[in-house]
Design an enzyme around this catalytic site. Structure first.
Site, PDB file in Angstrom:
ATOM      1  N   HIS A 158       0.787  -1.361  -0.019  1.00  0.00           N
ATOM      2  CA  HIS A 158       0.102   0.090   0.202  1.00  0.00           C
ATOM      3  C   HIS A 158       0.702   1.408   0.037  1.00  0.00           C
ATOM      4  O   HIS A 158       0.485   2.361   0.489  1.00  0.00           O
ATOM      5  CB  HIS A 158      -0.790   0.035   1.310  1.00  0.00           C
ATOM      6  CG  HIS A 158      -1.641  -1.349   1.584  1.00  0.00           C
ATOM      7  ND1 HIS A 158      -2.819  -1.475   1.034  1.00  0.00           N
ATOM      8  CD2 HIS A 158      -1.237  -2.240   2.359  1.00  0.00           C
ATOM      9  CE1 HIS A 158      -3.157  -2.903   1.265  1.00  0.00           C
ATOM     10  NE2 HIS A 158      -2.269  -3.321   2.037  1.00  0.00           N
ATOM     11  N   LYS A 285      15.008  21.509 -11.880  1.00  0.00           N
ATOM     12  CA  LYS A 285      14.178  20.234 -12.142  1.00  0.00           C
ATOM     13  C   LYS A 285      15.059  19.140 -12.831  1.00  0.00           C
ATOM     14  O   LYS A 285      15.888  19.551 -13.675  1.00  0.00           O
ATOM     15  CB  LYS A 285      12.831  20.628 -13.077  1.00  0.00           C
ATOM     16  CG  LYS A 285      12.294  21.328 -12.310  1.00  0.00           C
ATOM     17  CD  LYS A 285      11.539  20.473 -11.069  1.00  0.00           C
ATOM     18  CE  LYS A 285      10.757  19.397 -11.258  1.00  0.00           C
ATOM     19  NZ  LYS A 285       9.448  19.779 -12.036  1.00  0.00           N
ATOM     20  N   GLU A 292       8.266   8.208 -16.998  1.00  0.00           N
ATOM     21  CA  GLU A 292       6.849   8.383 -17.319  1.00  0.00           C
ATOM     22  C   GLU A 292       6.412   8.182 -18.611  1.00  0.00           C
ATOM     23  O   GLU A 292       5.047   7.708 -18.751  1.00  0.00           O
ATOM     24  CB  GLU A 292       6.667   9.981 -17.121  1.00  0.00           C
ATOM     25  CG  GLU A 292       6.890  10.279 -15.661  1.00  0.00           C
ATOM     26  CD  GLU A 292       7.239  11.934 -15.683  1.00  0.00           C
ATOM     27  OE1 GLU A 292       6.585  12.472 -14.487  1.00  0.00           O
ATOM     28  OE2 GLU A 292       7.879  12.572 -16.270  1.00  0.00           O
ATOM     29  N   LYS A 327      -1.739  -4.092 -39.161  1.00  0.00           N
ATOM     30  CA  LYS A 327      -0.385  -3.831 -39.314  1.00  0.00           C
ATOM     31  C   LYS A 327       0.219  -2.673 -38.322  1.00  0.00           C
ATOM     32  O   LYS A 327       1.213  -2.871 -37.604  1.00  0.00           O
ATOM     33  CB  LYS A 327       0.161  -3.718 -40.792  1.00  0.00           C
ATOM     34  CG  LYS A 327      -0.026  -4.770 -41.563  1.00  0.00           C
ATOM     35  CD  LYS A 327       0.302  -4.587 -43.073  1.00  0.00           C
ATOM     36  CE  LYS A 327      -0.505  -5.529 -43.719  1.00  0.00           C
ATOM     37  NZ  LYS A 327      -2.181  -5.595 -43.723  1.00  0.00           N
TER      38      LYS A 327
HETATM   39  N1  ARG Z   1      -3.129  -4.569 -48.687  1.00  0.00           N
HETATM   40  C1  ARG Z   1      -4.072  -5.859 -48.521  1.00  0.00           C
HETATM   41  C2  ARG Z   1      -3.885  -6.070 -46.793  1.00  0.00           C
HETATM   42  O1  ARG Z   1      -3.080  -5.500 -46.416  1.00  0.00           O
HETATM   43  C3  ARG Z   1      -3.559  -6.872 -49.320  1.00  0.00           C
HETATM   44  C4  ARG Z   1      -4.515  -7.878 -49.314  1.00  0.00           C
HETATM   45  C5  ARG Z   1      -5.436  -7.571 -50.409  1.00  0.00           C
HETATM   46  N2  ARG Z   1      -6.400  -8.559 -50.491  1.00  0.00           N
HETATM   47  C6  ARG Z   1      -7.650  -8.310 -51.064  1.00  0.00           C
HETATM   48  N3  ARG Z   1      -8.475  -9.264 -50.982  1.00  0.00           N
HETATM   49  N4  ARG Z   1      -7.942  -7.127 -51.349  1.00  0.00           N
HETATM   50  O2  ARG Z   1      -4.586  -6.855 -46.563  1.00  0.00           O
END
Ligand code: ARG
Length: 457
Positions: A158, A285, A292, A327
């Site tokens: 705590h 400072k 952080e 991605k």
């Molecule tokens: N740029 C697309 C992705 O990152 C590639 C695959 C595209 N495939 C499709 N069936 N349109 O997913």
């Protein structure tokens, strides 16, 4: 200018600017350029091995792809490149070099198994990097633990002083978290070690490709077992994000502890100057921005992980364009780890300890109230009764602004009992596996350093 589109044939109009602005992914999936080239080279060779392409054609395709790889490595992606995605970009460059032959590369392949393969290659690297980063910080902490195995400091619950531990013991707590983090990256990597290429658009390529050999040529253990799953599975990305997020959550706790320890109020440690920041207004400072930011990034990573899980939830088999959005969270979080870990390693290595101040704080004998209670209990008094007696004595000490030791013995607390009020003695007694005794800490730290220098968790 009309651009080279991979799917123009059935359309009577070119893609609208609005479609391109929304649909294109080259702005970010260019980060998969190296992986896409690797995957395409392996595919060209697999087409050759299956007698779909002549060996001369394979040779030209492979050389062309290699050239594109080294050109882009040298000059970067041209700024006027206006392609739908990384796959279109490479195919257009290949066509510029080889003419119609470039169009043979995509035989029996789809961008669906292509992008799944590219991303899997990328995530495998990110997982290996994550594991190495976690082990790097664990090693820095284990080394400090070895050196500070017997440096007393207060342990907290705590955020109140609770029982004495050592600075080395505190370091080893984080070594354990990081060891588990590294193991999580390793586990995920072993599950990710399957190659989607050859799954085609969704039902598998109709060509007689040796998928075992193809998988091995790309450094995978084996091919994926189901084509529908393979083109739509993003578990590896989700597992990377989870392992990275939990690592960042651990780093945020480390950050929070060290922010406290380096505060003016605690004063147990000082940050190395090279890893601290100043204020533009207040000349005195010295701020813990690195810690952080680690704490802040943990919060953002939680968002990245939940974002990907929400993206995947409820997607019908097999490929859906939602998957294009898988991605960037992985790219961003990998970037965060790559920046955060070296800074934290430097900070841990360079942290200046004020051992005297830590020892002084650890010698507050209220931290040893448990010890004194145990001493009474050892003489046969029920623990609950002893707890009550020492509790009352603490209240008295606090009211008088005294220590327990200075209050002296009573009818219930003998001077023999009061000898329990000794930090070194209390620490020495925690001489069990996982305990705070300097002997145990030194042993555990040494073992951790040995394991981690071998690269094992
Ligand atoms: N740029 C697309 C992705 O990152 C590639 C695959 C595209 N495939 C499709 N069936 N349109 O997913």
């Amino acid at each position: 200018m009309t651009r080279r589109q991979l799917w123009g044939g059935r359309f009577s109009e070119p893609p609208a600017q609005a479609l391109r602005a929304f649909n294109d992914s080259f702005g970010f999936d260019r980060a998969l350029l190296a992986e896409d080239i690797r995957g395409s080279i392996a595919w060209a060779e697999a087409l050759g091995a299956a007698d779909v392409l002549s060996s001369q054609d394979v040779k030209k395709l492979v050389t062309g792809l290699q050239e594109i790889g080294s050109e882009v490595a040298k000059t970067g992606v041209p700024s006027d490149a206006d392609d739908e995605d990384v796959h279109s970009f490479i195919e257009a460059r290949l066509a510029a070099k080889l003419g119609p032959l470039a169009g043979k590369l995509h035989t029996g392949r789809s961008r669906n198994d292509q992008v799944a393969t590219d991303f899997r290659l990328y995530v495998k690297d990110a997982l290996a990097e994550g594991a190495a980063a976690a082990r790097g910080l664990a090693l820095a902490l284990a080394r400090r633990a070895e050196a500070e195995a017997a440096t007393p400091m207060p342990g907290y619950t705590h955020l109140k002083r609770a029982e004495p531990v050592t600075f080395g013991h505190w370091c080893l707590a984080y070594v354990e978290m990081l060891r588990r983090d590294a193991g999580r990256f390793d586990d995920a990597a072993s599950r990710a070690d399957e190659c989607p290429l050859g799954s085609g658009a969704l039902s598998g390529t109709p060509l007689p490709i040796d998928r075992e050999a193809l998988a091995r040529s790309l450094g995978f253990l084996r091919p994926t077992a189901n084509s529908l799953d393979a083109v739509s599975d993003r578990d590896a990305a989700a597992e990377f994000l989870f392992a990275a997020t939990l690592l960042l959550v651990h780093l945020s706790r480390l950050g929070e502890d060290l922010i406290a320890f380096t505060s003016d109020e605690f004063g147990f440690a000082a940050l190395p100057d090279a890893l601290a920041t100043g204020s533009s207004r207040m000349p005195q400072k010295k701020n813990p921005d690195v810690l952080e930011l680690a704490r802040g990034h943990a919060g953002r990573a939680i968002g990245e992980l939940t974002g990907l899980l929400a993206l995947l939830k409820g997607l019908p088999l097999a490929y859906d364009k939602d998957l294009q959005l898988d991605k960037e969270p992985v790219f961003r979080v990998r970037g965060v780890l790559a920046a955060a870990l070296p800074a934290l390693i430097g900070l841990v290595e360079g942290l200046h300890l004020d051992r005297e101040r830590m020892a002084l704080a650890a010698s507050d004998d209220r931290l040893l109230a448990t010890e004194l209670t145990d001493a009474l209990a050892k003489r046969g008094m029920p623990f609950r009764e002893a707890h009550e007696i020492i509790g009352r004595r603490i209240a008295e000490a606090e009211a008088r602004g005294s220590t327990l030791a200075a209050l002296g013995p009573t009818k219930e607390i003998t001077s023999q009992d009061l000898q329990a009020l000794d930090v070194g003695r209390a620490l020495g007694k925690r001489d069990i596996t996982g305990g705070a005794a300097p002997r145990q800490v030194a042993r555990a730290a040494k073992a951790a350093v040995r394991r981690l220098t071998r690269g094992a968790a």
